[in-house]
Design an enzyme around this catalytic site. Structure first.
Site, PDB file in Angstrom:
ATOM      1  N   ALA A 127      46.476  34.992  46.624  1.00  8.25           N
ATOM      2  CA  ALA A 127      47.221  33.957  45.893  1.00  8.25           C
ATOM      3  C   ALA A 127      47.314  32.630  46.641  1.00  8.25           C
ATOM      4  O   ALA A 127      47.332  31.565  46.021  1.00  8.25           O
ATOM      5  CB  ALA A 127      48.623  34.471  45.583  1.00  8.25           C
ATOM      6  N   THR A 164      47.669  28.510  45.143  1.00  5.22           N
ATOM      7  CA  THR A 164      48.975  27.858  44.956  1.00  5.22           C
ATOM      8  C   THR A 164      48.798  26.332  44.894  1.00  5.22           C
ATOM      9  O   THR A 164      49.500  25.659  44.148  1.00  5.22           O
ATOM     10  CB  THR A 164      49.978  28.236  46.067  1.00  5.22           C
ATOM     11  N   GLN A 172      41.550  38.707  45.022  1.00 12.64           N
ATOM     12  CA  GLN A 172      42.672  39.403  44.380  1.00 12.64           C
ATOM     13  C   GLN A 172      43.209  38.560  43.226  1.00 12.64           C
ATOM     14  O   GLN A 172      44.088  39.001  42.499  1.00 12.64           O
ATOM     15  CB  GLN A 172      43.801  39.630  45.400  1.00 12.64           C
ATOM     16  N   HIS A 201      41.200  42.558  40.978  1.00 11.51           N
ATOM     17  CA  HIS A 201      42.362  42.735  40.101  1.00 11.51           C
ATOM     18  C   HIS A 201      42.091  42.237  38.684  1.00 11.51           C
ATOM     19  O   HIS A 201      43.015  42.051  37.902  1.00 11.51           O
ATOM     20  CB  HIS A 201      43.599  42.059  40.697  1.00 11.51           C
ATOM     21  N   CYS A 229      40.539  45.834  24.961  1.00 10.39           N
ATOM     22  CA  CYS A 229      41.245  46.792  24.107  1.00 10.39           C
ATOM     23  C   CYS A 229      41.468  48.073  24.906  1.00 10.39           C
ATOM     24  O   CYS A 229      40.519  48.629  25.470  1.00 10.39           O
ATOM     25  CB  CYS A 229      40.418  47.093  22.858  1.00 10.39           C
ATOM     26  N   CYS A 256      39.336  51.073  22.741  1.00  7.66           N
ATOM     27  CA  CYS A 256      37.872  51.148  22.631  1.00  7.66           C
ATOM     28  C   CYS A 256      37.157  50.324  23.691  1.00  7.66           C
ATOM     29  O   CYS A 256      35.934  50.393  23.808  1.00  7.66           O
ATOM     30  CB  CYS A 256      37.411  50.724  21.233  1.00  7.66           C
ATOM     31  N   CYS A 303      43.273  44.899  18.418  1.00  2.00           N
ATOM     32  CA  CYS A 303      41.815  44.874  18.519  1.00  2.00           C
ATOM     33  C   CYS A 303      41.197  44.708  17.131  1.00  2.00           C
ATOM     34  O   CYS A 303      41.556  45.431  16.194  1.00  2.00           O
ATOM     35  CB  CYS A 303      41.336  46.164  19.163  1.00  2.00           C
ATOM     36  N   SER A 338      48.399  38.232  51.798  1.00  2.00           N
ATOM     37  CA  SER A 338      49.374  38.843  52.710  1.00  2.00           C
ATOM     38  C   SER A 338      48.815  40.125  53.334  1.00  2.00           C
ATOM     39  O   SER A 338      49.396  40.667  54.259  1.00  2.00           O
ATOM     40  CB  SER A 338      50.656  39.161  51.941  1.00  2.00           C
ATOM     41  N   ILE A 391      45.852  25.927  53.726  1.00  2.00           N
ATOM     42  CA  ILE A 391      44.517  26.395  53.344  1.00  2.00           C
ATOM     43  C   ILE A 391      43.621  25.273  52.808  1.00  2.00           C
ATOM     44  O   ILE A 391      42.442  25.205  53.131  1.00  2.00           O
ATOM     45  CB  ILE A 391      44.677  27.533  52.306  1.00  2.00           C
TER      46      ILE A 391
HETATM   47 ZN   LIG Z   1      39.502  48.518  20.157  1.00  2.00          ZN
END
Ligand SMILES: [Zn+2]
Length: 256
Positions: A26, A30, A105, A125, A133, A136, A157, A199, A241
């Protein structure tokens, strides 16, 4: 034990490295206006109730939670944010042929927006830019789902009527094993792992540092706060950073 280094020292450490893998969290975003969730002033730290919205079981069972999450998504800064100088510095390393991959991440897609080859961005992530969905598996670009919110509070969906969710990893959900395998491979083949703005407390991603060290790679950490891997790292940089990454990139590439 690593001590805080300066950019020139770290650049010298990396100067001969042709295979760098960058792990981002993260802290790199930022500066693009995306709040950090786990930092000292993070969303989940200051408002623990918000975390319940990102629990997969709660999400599946509770239509009110889904309605709330869609409304949050609609205004999410991550959908509209622009990359900053740190993202661009990582892209520059990639264009110079020095990167194995970026393992991130973050779900904001800012490395790709900064010009990184998407094939070399491993999003452990997931991504906020796609919706999936839960029944499916149909994937739809997020804007197409968000534009239905004027008419529907919990857009289902279009193929099977199933519950849809951002293609991000929620609490209680496992990481995609193929994505994790790609991340491990990118770390095993690198000469240096540079961990930026993370972190290093969220597993299994944090354990990529162990993978790097076992493979004989150098570990560099760029983060404002201490991490559990500081003692094992070859160098630490504490500076902001957005300032430090462009300087680091210049020092590395000047060594060519
Ligand atoms: Zn679906």
């Amino acid at each position: 034990m690593a001590t805080t280094a300066d950019v020139a020292e770290v650049g010298a450490l990396l100067a001969g490295c042709d295979r760098v893998t960058v792990l981002t969290g993260a802290g790199i975003s930022t500066g693009s206006g995306i709040p950090d969730f786990r930092g000292p002033r993070g969303v989940w730290t200051t408002n623990p109730g918000a975390a319940a919205l990102y629990d997969i079981d709660v999400y599946r069972c509770d239509v009110d939670v889904r309605r709330q999450v869609w409304q949050v998504r609609r205004t999410s800064p991550a959908l509209r944010a622009e990359p900053n100088a740190a993202h661009r510095a990582v892209t520059e390393l990639d264009r110079a042929g020095r990167l194995c991959a970026v393992v991130t991440q973050n779900i904001d897609g800012l490395h790709q927006k900064a010009g990184m080859d998407p094939a070399r961005v491993i999003e452990v992530h997931g991504t906020i830019h796609w919706v999936v969905c839960l029944s499916c598996g149909l994937r739809t670009p997020t804007p197409q789902v968000l534009e239905r919110l004027d008419e529907e509070s919990d857009p289902r969906c279009v193929r099977c009527g199933g519950i849809q969710k951002s293609d991000t990893v929620s609490f209680g959900q496992r990481l995609d094993p193929d994505v994790l395998e790609a991340a491990v491979a990118a770390v095993e083949e690198c000469e240096a792992l540079v961990a930026v703005g993370t972190s290093l407390t969220v597993h299994p991603v944090a354990a990529l540092c162990d993978v790097a060290l076992r493979a004989g790679a150098r570990l560099l950490i760029v983060n404002a706060e201490p991490t559990p891997y500081d003692d094992a790292a070859h160098a630490l940089l504490r500076e902001p950073i957005e300032e430090v990454l462009p300087r680091l990139t210049r020092v590395i590439l000047a060594g060519d």
